[in-house]
Write a protein that holds these residues in place. Structure first.
Motif, PDB file in Angstrom:
ATOM      1  N   LEU A   1       1.860   1.906  -3.468  1.00  0.00           N
ATOM      2  CA  LEU A   1       0.709   2.345  -4.251  1.00  0.00           C
ATOM      3  C   LEU A   1       0.378   3.777  -3.904  1.00  0.00           C
ATOM      4  O   LEU A   1       0.014   4.583  -4.762  1.00  0.00           O
ATOM      5  N   SER A   2       0.510   4.066  -2.643  1.00  0.00           N
ATOM      6  CA  SER A   2       0.244   5.438  -2.230  1.00  0.00           C
ATOM      7  C   SER A   2       1.219   6.393  -2.901  1.00  0.00           C
ATOM      8  O   SER A   2       0.842   7.476  -3.371  1.00  0.00           O
ATOM      9  N   HIS A   3       2.451   5.967  -2.967  1.00  0.00           N
ATOM     10  CA  HIS A   3       3.428   6.839  -3.606  1.00  0.00           C
ATOM     11  C   HIS A   3       3.153   6.979  -5.096  1.00  0.00           C
ATOM     12  O   HIS A   3       3.270   8.059  -5.665  1.00  0.00           O
TER      13      HIS A   3
ATOM     14  N   ASN B   1      -5.205  11.098  -1.415  1.00  0.00           N
ATOM     15  CA  ASN B   1      -4.712   9.832  -1.922  1.00  0.00           C
ATOM     16  C   ASN B   1      -5.622   8.712  -1.439  1.00  0.00           C
ATOM     17  O   ASN B   1      -5.768   8.499  -0.238  1.00  0.00           O
ATOM     18  N   PRO B   2      -6.238   8.005  -2.379  1.00  0.00           N
ATOM     19  CA  PRO B   2      -7.188   6.981  -1.939  1.00  0.00           C
ATOM     20  C   PRO B   2      -6.518   5.859  -1.165  1.00  0.00           C
ATOM     21  O   PRO B   2      -7.191   5.118  -0.445  1.00  0.00           O
ATOM     22  N   PHE B   3      -5.224   5.751  -1.308  1.00  0.00           N
ATOM     23  CA  PHE B   3      -4.547   4.683  -0.595  1.00  0.00           C
ATOM     24  C   PHE B   3      -4.210   5.060   0.832  1.00  0.00           C
ATOM     25  O   PHE B   3      -3.629   4.270   1.566  1.00  0.00           O
ATOM     26  N   TYR B   4      -4.543   6.261   1.178  1.00  0.00           N
ATOM     27  CA  TYR B   4      -4.259   6.680   2.536  1.00  0.00           C
ATOM     28  C   TYR B   4      -5.503   6.519   3.379  1.00  0.00           C
ATOM     29  O   TYR B   4      -6.563   7.024   3.045  1.00  0.00           O
TER      30      TYR B   4
ATOM     31  N   LEU C   1      10.627   3.414  -7.665  1.00  0.00           N
ATOM     32  CA  LEU C   1       9.782   4.522  -8.073  1.00  0.00           C
ATOM     33  C   LEU C   1      10.564   5.820  -7.992  1.00  0.00           C
ATOM     34  O   LEU C   1      11.327   6.031  -7.059  1.00  0.00           O
TER      35      LEU C   1
ATOM     36  N   ASN D   1       9.109  15.561   1.854  1.00  0.00           N
ATOM     37  CA  ASN D   1       9.963  16.535   1.189  1.00  0.00           C
ATOM     38  C   ASN D   1       9.564  17.956   1.551  1.00  0.00           C
ATOM     39  O   ASN D   1      10.414  18.823   1.778  1.00  0.00           O
TER      40      ASN D   1
ATOM     41  N   GLU E   1      11.223   9.813  -7.511  1.00  0.00           N
ATOM     42  CA  GLU E   1      10.698  10.774  -6.545  1.00  0.00           C
ATOM     43  C   GLU E   1       9.700  11.701  -7.206  1.00  0.00           C
ATOM     44  O   GLU E   1       8.773  12.180  -6.582  1.00  0.00           O
TER      45      GLU E   1
ATOM     46  N   HIS F   1       3.041   8.627   5.488  1.00  0.00           N
ATOM     47  CA  HIS F   1       4.319   8.168   4.961  1.00  0.00           C
ATOM     48  C   HIS F   1       4.642   8.792   3.622  1.00  0.00           C
ATOM     49  O   HIS F   1       5.580   8.391   2.980  1.00  0.00           O
ATOM     50  N   SER F   2       3.856   9.722   3.247  1.00  0.00           N
ATOM     51  CA  SER F   2       4.001  10.265   1.904  1.00  0.00           C
ATOM     52  C   SER F   2       5.355  10.920   1.700  1.00  0.00           C
ATOM     53  O   SER F   2       5.808  11.728   2.515  1.00  0.00           O
ATOM     54  N   ARG F   3       5.966  10.593   0.625  1.00  0.00           N
ATOM     55  CA  ARG F   3       7.271  11.170   0.343  1.00  0.00           C
ATOM     56  C   ARG F   3       7.167  12.650   0.016  1.00  0.00           C
ATOM     57  O   ARG F   3       8.055  13.424   0.361  1.00  0.00           O
ATOM     58  N   ALA F   4       6.124  12.987  -0.685  1.00  0.00           N
ATOM     59  CA  ALA F   4       5.969  14.399  -1.026  1.00  0.00           C
ATOM     60  C   ALA F   4       5.798  15.233   0.234  1.00  0.00           C
ATOM     61  O   ALA F   4       6.356  16.325   0.363  1.00  0.00           O
TER      62      ALA F   4
ATOM     63  N   TRP G   1       0.362   6.810  -6.464  1.00  0.00           N
ATOM     64  CA  TRP G   1      -0.776   7.715  -6.619  1.00  0.00           C
ATOM     65  C   TRP G   1      -0.315   9.147  -6.510  1.00  0.00           C
ATOM     66  O   TRP G   1      -0.712  10.023  -7.278  1.00  0.00           O
ATOM     67  N   GLU G   2       0.503   9.405  -5.563  1.00  0.00           N
ATOM     68  CA  GLU G   2       0.984  10.773  -5.389  1.00  0.00           C
ATOM     69  C   GLU G   2       1.645  11.283  -6.644  1.00  0.00           C
ATOM     70  O   GLU G   2       1.500  12.426  -7.025  1.00  0.00           O
TER      71      GLU G   2
ATOM     72  N   ILE H   1       0.832  -1.203   0.000  1.00  0.00           N
ATOM     73  CA  ILE H   1       0.000   0.000   0.000  1.00  0.00           C
ATOM     74  C   ILE H   1       0.863   1.247   0.000  1.00  0.00           C
ATOM     75  O   ILE H   1       0.553   2.255  -0.652  1.00  0.00           O
ATOM     76  N   LEU H   2       1.946   1.182   0.668  1.00  0.00           N
ATOM     77  CA  LEU H   2       2.815   2.346   0.730  1.00  0.00           C
ATOM     78  C   LEU H   2       3.278   2.738  -0.662  1.00  0.00           C
ATOM     79  O   LEU H   2       3.283   3.913  -1.041  1.00  0.00           O
TER      80      LEU H   2
END
Lengths: 795, 139
Positions: free
Chosen positions: A323-325, B113-116, A359, B129, A361, B123-126, A327-328, A320-321
């Motif tokens: 996938l979440s990324h 984010n639907p996965f959140y 993936l 950052n 950044e 945990h989002s990288r964006a 998605w972002e 999921i992590l």
């Protein structure tokens, strides 16, 4: 050990490998760790490895220095090509292919492969095969295997995918290439080595393209030529991962197959484009994605809601992590839904991830979605963009230029914040930074990073709006509340005083800017008001609240208005004269006393006038004499001292004229000032004569001027006879403002700047005050609490 | 520049907390925890009727000699707490506000984010950052 000569390609490759092994940057590599891995990956029998190590001297030294390492690599290449290992073979063997190392990241691969549901066996074979040096061989392989693939069954796919491994390859099934590429130690290594072998391949690839050498290659001999290596490792894992990606149905698999096979044609076509874009979406892939999109959302122009997308991508069994990324990255406009482009990008990233690629950044440029309304062109643009995307830093892909323009076209059109986008597209076209494979591509540009959240959406994004808001507020903050804004209001309020203000400003000879006039105006206005009030009202109290000394610059915004100058200067001059007469003391009082000795004071005044340059309005000089004369006449007339009017007049006249002329002769700037001062002085006594009110302290010279102006205005008419003299004076005066004008502007500008700084500081001050208040409040509350606690402590 | 940024959920457990330098993490965690009381106090002081007009930015919650704590609460009662170094006098109120605004924007992006799953750690990288960009530049 004899010297080692390496070709450029070899040099590069070896240095890459060395740096890869030299994780501690000690310039020497222990024989364990990565070196061992590397040699093992070369798939040579152990005894050969030992022999190599011995030959290169590592066993002697106990570690691999750079030269030992290079020698060892060379020996590996020798061994892999089947030649006997000899010391002399290092240099004698020419045109040796670069040593191949498979499975340089065994652990990674095994990790990836284990994540795939179905291919244990594939994993085994796969891990054994890892892509050798980045892409050198790969390219050729790819084309070859692709051809070979088509007639095959699933193994064909594997073949095709395996060659694809090298990112440099025109991205057939690019995910596969990624994966392999990924296995290598940091893309940088690959890229560099890619540069070298680049030209290397093309002959190979062409040679092998037509052949179904894939089969032969496929059979995979253990120390195969590089190409073969590629093919051999073209094992199932790639395919299997592809398959795994679509766990949904067999149908998917067949689609994948089709995609893979179809890809080969593209690859061959794209052979020439030797740069590598792992993020490119091939036509087949895109078609597949579009089909998938349709299953969820039949309308190609519509959105896939977040929940549906979540379900769909969850099927891919990625964490999921991740996938979440994904998605972002892919939800470009951050709206919680996916357009077709966004969906394709997301899908592509999922495929990549499943194949083991990390993936990025930031979203790769080739995956950037285009505006919906431009989808048709966007599709084209997509393709071209993909083609245009350059994976290898060394080369400018031939197709890049055609693709870039299309990208450039789409970007500026699509972009709402046009300037940012245009910058981005310019940069992308000009720079080849896109080629960094594992760095995140063009979006590494700061602009794009910033722009990213400001998508090409039709609806203003909240972010965009907020940014705009920020800009606006920022600009607001930076704009000081100009005194200009403040002053005009004052001016407008004081209609009565306007004229006097202008007069005052006009009298300024120092070239103060209009802002100065404005800033000084309020003061002067106040002065004028008070002065007028005091003069007219003849009440000493009125003179009390005089604003700070407007002396510096009663700048006049309309020096050109002669009317004001005509009338005001008259009075002003007289006022000034009077004021000057008593710079330190309270002007009004002394004025009567001054009358008796205007002559005496005149010289003093003249000097004083010169000193009071700041207060001298420009307008005054224009009609100093006129003013003086009238003033003096009136003054004399009203004077208790009963000086003979004639004398008073004449003297002042003469003196004024003289004075005015003298200052003009002496100081350009001070000239008018002097004159003004004189007038002020002259007017002052007159004013005093008119009004018995003691004038305010010297700061009020302007006030007096104004007052006397008003008073003298009617008198001016009376003294039209003086106009002759005045005219003479005026003629000399016009010349002054010109030279003063420039200074004036400069000073005005500087004053404006200072005022801006003042306002900024004032705001800062107010904020700090606010904070101070808050802190004090807290302190008080704490003290109260302390008080409450204290009695308890006594207990 | 902030030394610690925390995102606290409605139920007052942290969704995201990050501080530099790392060794003072515990101290900042504690500070954030105590500042939650102040946040609640400010929020309740506004009164229920004023919820609509309530300003999201709460301002300075708590100054100490070393640092200051600023608060911001969203309409969904998610709180952002920021600890800044007191020695950094150049930080104006507006800058703090803009930092909170950026935080809020990034947070909504994470939410989209639907996965959140709301309530999960972020945990989002964006988001990471963005927070990094706001943190103190410790060499």
């Amino acid at each position: 050990m004899e010297g080692l000569t390496l070709s450029d390609a070899e040099q590069k490759y070896y240095s890459d490998l060395f740096s890869y092994c030299d994780i501690e940057s000690t310039k020497k590599v222990a024989s364990n760790g990565r070196v061992v891995e590397l040699f093992r990956a070369a798939q040579l029998p152990n005894e050969v490895v030992l022999q190599i190590m011995e030959l290169c001297g590592a066993t002697r030294l106990g570690y691999f220095g750079r030269s030992q390492f290079y020698i060892a690599l060379k020996l590996v290449a020798v061994a892999q090509s089947g030649l006997p290992l000899r010391v002399e073979s290092i240099n004698t063997v020419k045109d040796l292919p670069l040593p191949r190392f498979g499975a340089s990241k065994n652990e990674q691969e095994s990790r990836h492969t284990t994540s795939y549901s179905s291919d244990t066996e594939n994993q085994g074979s796969y891990s054994g095969v890892i892509p050798p040096p980045p892409g050198r061989v790969q390219v050729k392989k790819g084309s070859v295997s692709h051809d070979a693939v088509q007639p095959r069954t699933s193994t064909d796919q594997q073949e095709s995918t395996s060659p694809v491994v090298s990112p440099q390859q025109s991205p057939p099934t690019s995910p596969h290439t990624w994966r392999k590429h990924n296995r290598h130690p940091s893309g940088g290594n690959n890229e560099r080595s890619l540069a070298g072998p680049g030209p290397f391949w093309s002959p190979f690839s062409e040679a092998q393209t037509g052949s179904s050498a894939g089969d032969a290659v496929w059979s995979g001999h253990s120390p195969p030529p590089p190409q073969e290596n590629w093919v051999s490792f073209a094992d199932t894992p790639p395919t299997s991962t592809l398959l795994a990606m679509h766990p949904a149905s067999v149908q998917d698999q067949t689609t994948v197959r089709t995609v893979a096979s179809a890809t080969t044609a593209n690859e061959i076509r794209r052979q020439s484009s030797s740069y590598d874009d792992p993020w490119k979406i091939t036509d087949e892939q895109r078609q597949y994605y579009v089909n998938q999109f349709k299953t969820i959302q039949p309308d190609l122009n519509g959105f896939i809601p977040g929940s549906a997308a979540k379900e769909f991508f969850t099927k891919s069994k990625l964490p999921i992590l991740e996938l979440s990324h994904i998605w972002e990255l892919s939800d470009f406009d951050k709206d919680g839904a996916l357009t077709l482009d966004e969906f394709c990008a997301a899908f592509h990233l999922v495929v990549a991830r499943k194949n083991g690629y990390d993936l990025p950044e930031k979203l790769p440029e080739s995956l950037m979605p285009k505006l919906i309304d431009l989808e048709d062109s966007a599709d084209v643009g997509d393709q071209s963009g993909e083609v245009g995307y350059s994976g290898s830093p060394a080369e400018a892909p031939p197709s890049k230029s055609p693709s870039m323009p299309s990208l450039n076209q789409t970007w500026p059109e699509l972009n709402q914040s046009s300037e940012q986008w245009e910058t981005f597209s310019e940069r992308s076209s000009s720079s080849q930074t896109l080629t960094q494979f594992d760095s995140n591509i063009a979006p590494a540009d700061p602009d794009t990073a910033i722009v990213h959240p400001v998508p090409i959406r039709m609806t203003p994004s909240k972010i965009h709006m907020q940014e705009m808001e920020l800009k606006r507020t920022g600009s607001d903050h930076t704009n000081p509340t100009s005194p200009l804004l403040v002053k005009p209001s004052d001016l407008s309020e004081e209609n009565k005083i306007n004229s006097s203000v202008k007069f005052v400003s006009g009298n300024t000879v120092d070239g103060y800017s209009s802002s100065d006039s404005f800033t000084s105006d309020p003061e002067q206005i106040g002065n004028a008001v008070t002065r007028q009030r005091s003069h007219s009202g003849t009440s000493p109290d009125n003179t009390a609240p005089p604003p700070p000394p407007p002396r510096p610059h009663p700048s006049h915004s309309r020096s050109s208005s002669l009317d004001m100058n005509r009338t005001f200067p008259v009075t002003t001059g007289q006022q000034q004269a009077g004021v000057v007469a008593h710079p330190p003391a309270v002007p009004p009082r002394p004025q009567p006393s001054q009358v008796p000795g205007p002559h005496v004071h005149r010289p003093v005044d003249a000097e004083g006038l010169i000193t009071h340059t700041s207060t001298s309005p420009q307008q005054i000089p224009e009609q100093p004499n006129f003013a003086d004369f009238s003033q003096f006449e009136v003054f004399a007339a009203s004077n208790v001292n009963e000086e003979p009017d004639d004398e008073a007049e004449k003297h002042p006249e003469v003196l004024q004229v003289e004075k005015s002329s003298d200052p003009s002769g002496s100081l350009r700037v001070a000239k008018t000032d002097g004159r003004i001062e004189e007038k002020t002085a002259a007017s002052a006594p007159a004013n005093v004569g008119k009004s018995t009110t003691p004038l305010a302290p010297p700061p009020k010279p302007i006030r007096r001027r104004l007052k006397s102006e008003d008073e003298l205005r009617p008198e001016v008419d009376e003294h039209s006879q003086k106009t002759g003299v005045l005219a003479a004076v005026l003629s000399s005066q016009p010349s002054i403002p010109r030279s003063v004008g420039k200074d004036k502007k400069a000073i005005q500008a500087s004053i404006r700047r200072n005022k801006e700084t003042n306002t900024v500081l004032a705001r800062l001050n107010s904020e700090l005050q606010q904070q101070l208040k808050d802190v004090l409040e807290e302190r008080i509350s704490l003290e109260v609490q302390l008080e409450q606690l204290r009695p308890f402590s006594h207990l | 520049m902030a030394v610690c940024i925390a995102v606290i959920a409605k139920e007052n457990y942290p969704l995201y907390i990050r501080s530099i330098p790392a060794e003072q993490e515990l101290k900042f965690h504690y500070t954030v925890h105590t500042s939650l009381d102040v946040v609640d106090e400010k929020v309740s002081a506004m009164g229920k009727a004023l919820v609509d007009q309530r300003e999201l930015y709460l301002g300075l919650l708590y100054p100490t000699e070393d640092y200051k704590v600023y608060g911001y609460v969203t309409n969904s009662k998610v709180k952002f707490v920021m600890v800044v170094d007191s020695s950094n006098t150049a930080l104006r109120d507006n800058e703090i506000r803009s930092m909170f605004r950026k935080l809020h924007n990034s947070y909504t992006d994470v939410m989209c984010n639907p996965f959140y799953n709301p309530g999960d750690r972020i945990h989002s990288r964006a988001f990471d950052n963005m927070v990094t960009s706001m943190m103190v530049q410790v060499c």
